[in-house]
Write a protein that holds these residues in place. Structure first.
Motif, mmCIF file in Angstrom:
data_model
loop_
_atom_site.group_PDB
_atom_site.id
_atom_site.type_symbol
_atom_site.label_atom_id
_atom_site.label_comp_id
_atom_site.label_asym_id
_atom_site.label_seq_id
_atom_site.Cartn_x
_atom_site.Cartn_y
_atom_site.Cartn_z
ATOM 1 N N SER A 36 36.816 -33.070 72.611
ATOM 2 C CA SER A 36 38.082 -33.492 71.998
ATOM 3 C C SER A 36 38.825 -32.309 71.400
ATOM 4 O O SER A 36 40.048 -32.209 71.518
ATOM 5 N N GLY A 37 38.090 -31.407 70.759
ATOM 6 C CA GLY A 37 38.718 -30.202 70.215
ATOM 7 C C GLY A 37 39.297 -29.329 71.298
ATOM 8 O O GLY A 37 40.399 -28.788 71.173
ATOM 9 N N PHE A 38 38.568 -29.208 72.413
ATOM 10 C CA PHE A 38 39.050 -28.425 73.550
ATOM 11 C C PHE A 38 40.335 -29.024 74.111
ATOM 12 O O PHE A 38 41.255 -28.299 74.483
ATOM 13 N N ARG A 39 40.409 -30.344 74.175
ATOM 14 C CA ARG A 39 41.604 -31.005 74.709
ATOM 15 C C ARG A 39 42.825 -30.816 73.819
ATOM 16 O O ARG A 39 43.951 -30.998 74.273
ATOM 17 N N LEU A 40 42.597 -30.476 72.553
ATOM 18 C CA LEU A 40 43.725 -30.257 71.643
ATOM 19 C C LEU A 40 44.301 -28.851 71.742
ATOM 20 O O LEU A 40 45.358 -28.584 71.190
ATOM 21 N N LEU A 41 43.590 -27.953 72.438
ATOM 22 C CA LEU A 41 44.102 -26.593 72.584
ATOM 23 C C LEU A 41 45.427 -26.632 73.329
ATOM 24 O O LEU A 41 45.587 -27.398 74.288
ATOM 25 N N PRO A 42 46.382 -25.810 72.910
ATOM 26 C CA PRO A 42 47.675 -25.827 73.606
ATOM 27 C C PRO A 42 47.535 -25.315 75.031
ATOM 28 O O PRO A 42 46.728 -24.444 75.319
ATOM 29 N N VAL A 43 48.317 -25.911 75.917
ATOM 30 C CA VAL A 43 48.336 -25.483 77.315
ATOM 31 C C VAL A 43 49.694 -24.861 77.599
ATOM 32 O O VAL A 43 50.664 -25.100 76.890
ATOM 33 N N ALA A 44 49.758 -24.088 78.660
ATOM 34 C CA ALA A 44 51.020 -23.448 79.038
ATOM 35 C C ALA A 44 52.061 -24.514 79.341
ATOM 36 O O ALA A 44 51.752 -25.600 79.813
ATOM 37 N N ALA A 45 53.312 -24.193 79.074
ATOM 38 C CA ALA A 45 54.393 -25.147 79.323
ATOM 39 C C ALA A 45 54.434 -25.509 80.800
ATOM 40 O O ALA A 45 54.249 -24.671 81.673
ATOM 41 N N LEU B 47 48.319 -36.659 69.074
ATOM 42 C CA LEU B 47 47.993 -37.291 67.795
ATOM 43 C C LEU B 47 46.841 -38.275 67.947
ATOM 44 O O LEU B 47 45.962 -38.353 67.080
ATOM 45 N N SER B 48 46.816 -39.015 69.034
ATOM 46 C CA SER B 48 45.685 -39.932 69.231
ATOM 47 C C SER B 48 44.403 -39.143 69.502
ATOM 48 O O SER B 48 43.324 -39.548 69.078
ATOM 49 N N ARG B 49 44.494 -37.987 70.161
ATOM 50 C CA ARG B 49 43.314 -37.144 70.366
ATOM 51 C C ARG B 49 42.811 -36.585 69.042
ATOM 52 O O ARG B 49 41.600 -36.523 68.804
ATOM 53 N N LEU C 238 39.225 -37.145 67.393
ATOM 54 C CA LEU C 238 38.431 -36.000 66.942
ATOM 55 C C LEU C 238 37.973 -36.212 65.508
ATOM 56 O O LEU C 238 36.807 -35.986 65.176
ATOM 57 N N SER C 239 38.877 -36.674 64.643
ATOM 58 C CA SER C 239 38.523 -36.928 63.238
ATOM 59 C C SER C 239 37.420 -37.968 63.137
ATOM 60 O O SER C 239 36.474 -37.806 62.361
ATOM 61 N N MET C 240 37.529 -39.033 63.904
ATOM 62 C CA MET C 240 36.499 -40.068 63.847
ATOM 63 C C MET C 240 35.179 -39.573 64.428
ATOM 64 O O MET C 240 34.112 -39.954 63.949
ATOM 65 N N GLY C 241 35.234 -38.718 65.433
ATOM 66 C CA GLY C 241 34.003 -38.149 65.980
ATOM 67 C C GLY C 241 33.300 -37.263 64.964
ATOM 68 O O GLY C 241 32.070 -37.320 64.817
ATOM 69 N N ILE C 242 34.075 -36.457 64.240
ATOM 70 C CA ILE C 242 33.496 -35.606 63.191
ATOM 71 C C ILE C 242 32.904 -36.474 62.081
ATOM 72 O O ILE C 242 31.802 -36.211 61.582
ATOM 73 N N ALA C 243 33.620 -37.532 61.705
ATOM 74 C CA ALA C 243 33.111 -38.436 60.663
ATOM 75 C C ALA C 243 31.826 -39.123 61.123
ATOM 76 O O ALA C 243 30.885 -39.279 60.340
ATOM 77 N N MET C 244 31.773 -39.512 62.379
ATOM 78 C CA MET C 244 30.560 -40.148 62.902
ATOM 79 C C MET C 244 29.385 -39.167 62.856
ATOM 80 O O MET C 244 28.266 -39.556 62.477
ATOM 81 N N LEU C 245 29.627 -37.911 63.189
ATOM 82 C CA LEU C 245 28.575 -36.903 63.093
ATOM 83 C C LEU C 245 28.081 -36.771 61.665
ATOM 84 O O LEU C 245 26.871 -36.701 61.416
#
Length: 196
Positions: free
Chosen positions: A138-147, A177-179, A183-190
């Motif tokens: 999920s963190g990887f998917r939040l990385l910015p991609v080229a335009a 934002l949904s990602r 991600l926040s819920m995944g971190i909380a679950m951990l």
């Protein structure tokens, strides 16, 4: 969940804020997003309730069984929705993890104990591995991609983008934002699984 009060309250705040954002996402015009946001809101608020430090409000034994029943029903609903694929399989795993934590907490409301020997129980370890991988992905998917080239707008003589017919999605429909919410819920679950 058992553990220090300050991190517990931070976890409650994170999960409640995530649940509130997911409630706002339920106003989307896309039916699938509304349905997914509803499940995620339930997960966020449920995690917030379970994360309240035990020193402040230790829930009675029946409350843990109630959590198990609610999230068991949520797991069945997500399993039914998973027939079409999509993100629902993750919801099944998340709801089952909540059932597991509720059952463990019902069995040991006042103290920690390890199931059958030393080390981490097998199911807890498997859930930790799954949610660690999920958080990293999920963190990887939040990385910015080229335009992306070839958008619907056109460029003027100066090379600047001119407005085109494309409609910008509302802030509740934005995928990043949904990602971030997931991600926040995944971190909380951990964090909750580690204190188990």
């Amino acid at each position: 969940m058992h553990g220090p009060a300050s991190p517990g309250w931070l976890l409650v705040a994170l999960c409640a804020a995530t649940g509130a954002y997911c409630l706002l996402r339920m106003r989307s015009t896309v039916e699938e997003q509304r349905r997914t946001a509803g499940g995620e809101a339930l997960m966020g608020f449920g995690m917030a309730a379970m994360a309240v430090p035990a020193a402040v409000a230790a829930p009675p034994h029946w409350a843990w069984l109630g959590y198990a029943a609610v999230f068991g029903a949520a797991a069945l609903r997500a399993l039914w929705a998973a027939r079409g694929g999509g993100h629902h399989l993750h919801h099944v795993v998340g709801a089952c993890a909540m059932v597991y934590m509720a059952v463990v907490m019902a069995a040991s409301p006042g103290h920690h104990h390890v199931h059958g020997g030393s080390g981490v129980p097998l199911l807890t370890g498997a859930l930790l591995v799954y949610f660690t991988a999920y958080v990293l992905l999920s963190g990887f998917r939040l990385l910015p991609v080229a335009a992306v080239t070839g958008s619907t707008g056109s460029t003027g003589s100066t090379g600047a983008m001119l407005p085109g017919p494309a409609r910008t999605p509302g802030w509740g429909d934005r995928p990043e934002l949904s990602r971030a919410c997931r991600l926040s819920m995944g971190i909380a679950m951990l964090a909750m699984l580690v204190t188990l």
